[in-house]
Design an enzyme around this catalytic site. Sequence first.
Site, PDB file in Angstrom:
ATOM      1  N   ASN A 268       0.854  -1.197   0.000  1.00 47.50           N
ATOM      2  CA  ASN A 268       0.000   0.000   0.000  1.00 47.50           C
ATOM      3  C   ASN A 268       0.886   1.241   0.000  1.00 47.50           C
ATOM      4  O   ASN A 268       1.931   1.266   0.656  1.00 47.50           O
ATOM      5  CB  ASN A 268      -0.913   0.044   1.232  1.00 47.50           C
ATOM      6  CG  ASN A 268      -1.928   1.174   1.114  1.00 47.50           C
ATOM      7  OD1 ASN A 268      -2.885   1.067   0.347  1.00 47.50           O
ATOM      8  ND2 ASN A 268      -1.711   2.275   1.818  1.00 47.50           N
TER       9      ASN A 268
ATOM     10  N   TYR B 237      -0.013  10.300   4.153  1.00 46.16           N
ATOM     11  CA  TYR B 237      -0.533  10.587   5.490  1.00 46.16           C
ATOM     12  C   TYR B 237       0.476  11.522   6.156  1.00 46.16           C
ATOM     13  O   TYR B 237       1.672  11.189   6.206  1.00 46.16           O
ATOM     14  CB  TYR B 237      -0.642   9.311   6.335  1.00 46.16           C
ATOM     15  CG  TYR B 237      -1.136   8.081   5.593  1.00 46.16           C
ATOM     16  CD1 TYR B 237      -2.434   8.012   5.089  1.00 46.16           C
ATOM     17  CD2 TYR B 237      -0.298   6.979   5.406  1.00 46.16           C
ATOM     18  CE1 TYR B 237      -2.879   6.875   4.412  1.00 46.16           C
ATOM     19  CE2 TYR B 237      -0.736   5.841   4.741  1.00 46.16           C
ATOM     20  CZ  TYR B 237      -2.027   5.792   4.241  1.00 46.16           C
ATOM     21  OH  TYR B 237      -2.453   4.666   3.575  1.00 46.16           O
TER      22      TYR B 237
ATOM     23  N   TRP C 129      -2.308   8.013   9.720  1.00 48.78           N
ATOM     24  CA  TRP C 129      -3.223   7.351   8.780  1.00 48.78           C
ATOM     25  C   TRP C 129      -4.557   7.180   9.463  1.00 48.78           C
ATOM     26  O   TRP C 129      -4.650   6.691  10.586  1.00 48.78           O
ATOM     27  CB  TRP C 129      -2.671   6.031   8.262  1.00 48.78           C
ATOM     28  CG  TRP C 129      -2.069   5.086   9.248  1.00 48.78           C
ATOM     29  CD1 TRP C 129      -2.561   4.721  10.463  1.00 48.78           C
ATOM     30  CD2 TRP C 129      -0.844   4.363   9.070  1.00 48.78           C
ATOM     31  NE1 TRP C 129      -1.734   3.822  11.061  1.00 48.78           N
ATOM     32  CE2 TRP C 129      -0.673   3.578  10.226  1.00 48.78           C
ATOM     33  CE3 TRP C 129       0.103   4.293   8.046  1.00 48.78           C
ATOM     34  CZ2 TRP C 129       0.425   2.745  10.392  1.00 48.78           C
ATOM     35  CZ3 TRP C 129       1.187   3.464   8.215  1.00 48.78           C
ATOM     36  CH2 TRP C 129       1.338   2.705   9.373  1.00 48.78           C
TER      37      TRP C 129
ATOM     38  N   GLY D  60      -5.532   2.421   3.841  1.00 43.75           N
ATOM     39  CA  GLY D  60      -4.747   1.214   3.589  1.00 43.75           C
ATOM     40  C   GLY D  60      -3.642   0.982   4.610  1.00 43.75           C
ATOM     41  O   GLY D  60      -3.454  -0.142   5.104  1.00 43.75           O
TER      42      GLY D  60
ATOM     43  N   GLU E 150      -0.729   1.022  -5.720  1.00 46.76           N
ATOM     44  CA  GLU E 150      -0.640   2.392  -6.249  1.00 46.76           C
ATOM     45  C   GLU E 150       0.487   2.526  -7.270  1.00 46.76           C
ATOM     46  O   GLU E 150       0.375   3.313  -8.213  1.00 46.76           O
ATOM     47  CB  GLU E 150      -0.427   3.397  -5.112  1.00 46.76           C
ATOM     48  CG  GLU E 150      -1.665   3.715  -4.282  1.00 46.76           C
ATOM     49  CD  GLU E 150      -2.021   2.669  -3.245  1.00 46.76           C
ATOM     50  OE1 GLU E 150      -1.275   1.677  -3.098  1.00 46.76           O
ATOM     51  OE2 GLU E 150      -3.066   2.832  -2.577  1.00 46.76           O
TER      52      GLU E 150
ATOM     53  N   ASP F  81      -5.912  21.984   9.066  1.00 44.36           N
ATOM     54  CA  ASP F  81      -6.271  20.964   8.080  1.00 44.36           C
ATOM     55  C   ASP F  81      -7.144  21.511   6.959  1.00 44.36           C
ATOM     56  O   ASP F  81      -7.573  22.665   7.000  1.00 44.36           O
ATOM     57  CB  ASP F  81      -6.981  19.805   8.804  1.00 44.36           C
ATOM     58  CG  ASP F  81      -6.433  18.471   8.347  1.00 44.36           C
ATOM     59  OD1 ASP F  81      -6.308  18.288   7.126  1.00 44.36           O
ATOM     60  OD2 ASP F  81      -6.128  17.627   9.203  1.00 44.36           O
TER      61      ASP F  81
HETATM   62  C1  LIG Z   1      -1.828  16.775   0.968  1.00 43.90           C
HETATM   63  C2  LIG Z   1      -2.612  15.593   1.458  1.00 43.90           C
HETATM   64  C3  LIG Z   1      -2.477  15.170   2.781  1.00 43.90           C
HETATM   65  C4  LIG Z   1      -3.192  14.060   3.253  1.00 43.90           C
HETATM   66  N1  LIG Z   1      -3.057  13.686   4.559  1.00 43.90           N
HETATM   67  C5  LIG Z   1      -3.706  12.592   5.016  1.00 43.90           C
HETATM   68  C6  LIG Z   1      -3.521  12.163   6.359  1.00 43.90           C
HETATM   69  O1  LIG Z   1      -2.812  12.777   7.149  1.00 43.90           O
HETATM   70  N2  LIG Z   1      -4.169  11.021   6.747  1.00 43.90           N
HETATM   71  C7  LIG Z   1      -4.974  10.300   5.900  1.00 43.90           C
HETATM   72  O2  LIG Z   1      -5.501   9.263   6.288  1.00 43.90           O
HETATM   73  N3  LIG Z   1      -5.189  10.718   4.627  1.00 43.90           N
HETATM   74  C8  LIG Z   1      -4.562  11.826   4.168  1.00 43.90           C
HETATM   75  N4  LIG Z   1      -4.743  12.238   2.868  1.00 43.90           N
HETATM   76  C9  LIG Z   1      -5.660  11.483   1.992  1.00 43.90           C
HETATM   77  C10 LIG Z   1      -5.059  10.157   1.558  1.00 43.90           C
HETATM   78  O3  LIG Z   1      -3.786  10.337   0.995  1.00 43.90           O
HETATM   79  C11 LIG Z   1      -5.985   9.467   0.560  1.00 43.90           C
HETATM   80  O4  LIG Z   1      -7.209   9.202   1.214  1.00 43.90           O
HETATM   81  C12 LIG Z   1      -5.418   8.207  -0.032  1.00 43.90           C
HETATM   82  O5  LIG Z   1      -6.338   7.655  -0.951  1.00 43.90           O
HETATM   83  C13 LIG Z   1      -5.106   7.184   1.034  1.00 43.90           C
HETATM   84  O6  LIG Z   1      -4.540   6.058   0.431  1.00 43.90           O
HETATM   85  P1  LIG Z   1      -4.903   4.588   0.919  1.00 43.90           P
HETATM   86  O7  LIG Z   1      -6.313   4.343   0.463  1.00 43.90           O
HETATM   87  O8  LIG Z   1      -3.911   3.740   0.231  1.00 43.90           O
HETATM   88  O9  LIG Z   1      -4.768   4.575   2.375  1.00 43.90           O
HETATM   89  C14 LIG Z   1      -4.054  13.352   2.379  1.00 43.90           C
HETATM   90  C15 LIG Z   1      -4.192  13.782   1.052  1.00 43.90           C
HETATM   91  C16 LIG Z   1      -3.490  14.893   0.592  1.00 43.90           C
HETATM   92  C17 LIG Z   1      -3.673  15.355  -0.827  1.00 43.90           C
END
Ligand SMILES: Cc1cc2nc3c(=O)[nH]c(=O)nc-3n(C[C@H](O)[C@H](O)[C@H](O)COP(=O)(O)O)c2cc1C
Length: 482
Positions: free
Chosen positions: A166, A170, A184, A189, A230, A279
Amino acid sequence: MVFSDLRDYLKFQEKNNDLVHVTDEVDPDLELTYILSEEERIGKKRTMLFENVKNSDIPVAGNFFSTDQKIENILGDKPYNVGLRLKNLVRIPDDTESMISRGLQMMKELGGIRPKVEQRKSSEFNVLEKVDLGRYPITKNWPMDGGKYITMPLVITKDPVTGQRNVGTYRMQVFDNETTGMHWHIHKGGAEHFSEYKKESKTMDVAVVIGTDPLTFFSSIAPLPNGIDEFSFRGLLARKSLELIKGETVDLEYPRNSEIVLEGYIDPSETRVEGPFGDHTGYYSLEEQFPVFHIKKIIEKKNPIYMTTIVGKLWHEDVRIGKAIERMFLPLVQIQIPEIVDMNIPEETVVSNMIVVSIKKRYPGQAKKVMFAIWGTGQMALTKIVVVVDDDVDVHDMKQVMWAMTTRIDPSSDVFIIPGTPTDSLDHPARIFNYGSKMGIDATRKTKEENYNRVWPETLKMDADIEKKVDELINRLGSSQN
Ligand SMILES: Cc1cc2nc3c(=O)[nH]c(=O)nc-3n(C[C@H](O)[C@H](O)[C@H](O)COP(=O)(O)O)c2cc1C
């Protein structure tokens, strides 16, 4: 166009006259990201490279996704067209199409998407003697932030049972020069992998990349179902596989084009208070317990570039990213919920708070069926409010949406509150962290079967021939006055 790394993208931006070199000394504490923020707020939105950052030799780049045009350059097409291409991959050929040509098409699309693991060249990277986050220009964005945060990391983990990778973005709060938080959210993921390690009381290898080509970054934030890699998705988008190299101290691979890599581990029995952080909701997200990332090794490109962003008040690049994701995933959402004609995640409502969808309504209760489908689909499940309108309403015109929301509902019958549901971790009004409620608004026309026993009024529409005649007249009046 596929950019080979962050530097290649910056060169492209330079050629486009869309890169500003900031040579004045800039403080990473509040100043640097506020410059990015103001550049966006006043509408210039250029990519910026800070070359003289206080207390660090490492330059910082920001504003990669700040306009729709930049995102189109990075994706190589409009997000919606990319979505249509993805949808085409799961299309069953009809009678008129030869299976051979369909097979060849699929081979062309899927042939090279898997990442390739290559040998690391010793000259490529520096393996640092000492772990010291203090040497990086890590930013503090808002005055009441709990400290400095790495805001654009790619966090790479593997499921301990299946070995499935994954990659997610985060944020990571710096606790000291060797440890950070790992924010996360429980639905993501990385958190799912974490819960597997916790069950087995096993230490979890984690690799964090800071700085890569922008398409690889985009792939890490794309809301892919858990189980889809990804880095393969990045290969699919680029039509070219991503080169990976093996970690030094972790059983993980990361992109060869990484600028900075932090290798380390998370002990699943350890958590620590993380936050607050300014945020994308426009508020500080609250302090909560999150895992702790311990860094064992740092590996860098020669003269690395640090990648950062700021979120917070509706005009930042995360809003454009959210729009691109909405457009790109619409065709895929339509596979599962085919009556959806269009969807809008209004920018003002901050990503997971509201979705407006228009549907071709055919049967009673269909709006509710669509709401439940949305609440059952990937990260859309975290949406707090779903509004369903008929397909005569343009979901991107909030005037039309408000008109339908007020003239097509009887609140006691058409507004549904569903308690006891998962919520986005950033949903601070929820009374319990990660657990709250949903609201569905059925703003479609009601039918007899839906207990509407009056005659639903027609919407106003002029006769076509009168419309035409009047348009012609108005045009003539316009030209005679000029
Ligand atoms: C700049 C930015 C910061 C982010 N920060 C977080 C975070 O701190 N925690 C989180 O869970 N998702 C965060 N996200 C959203 C995740 O990256 C997004 O939901 C992603 O699809 C998660 O991937 P996963 O499904 O593989 O976990 C952020 C997105 C962006 C664009």
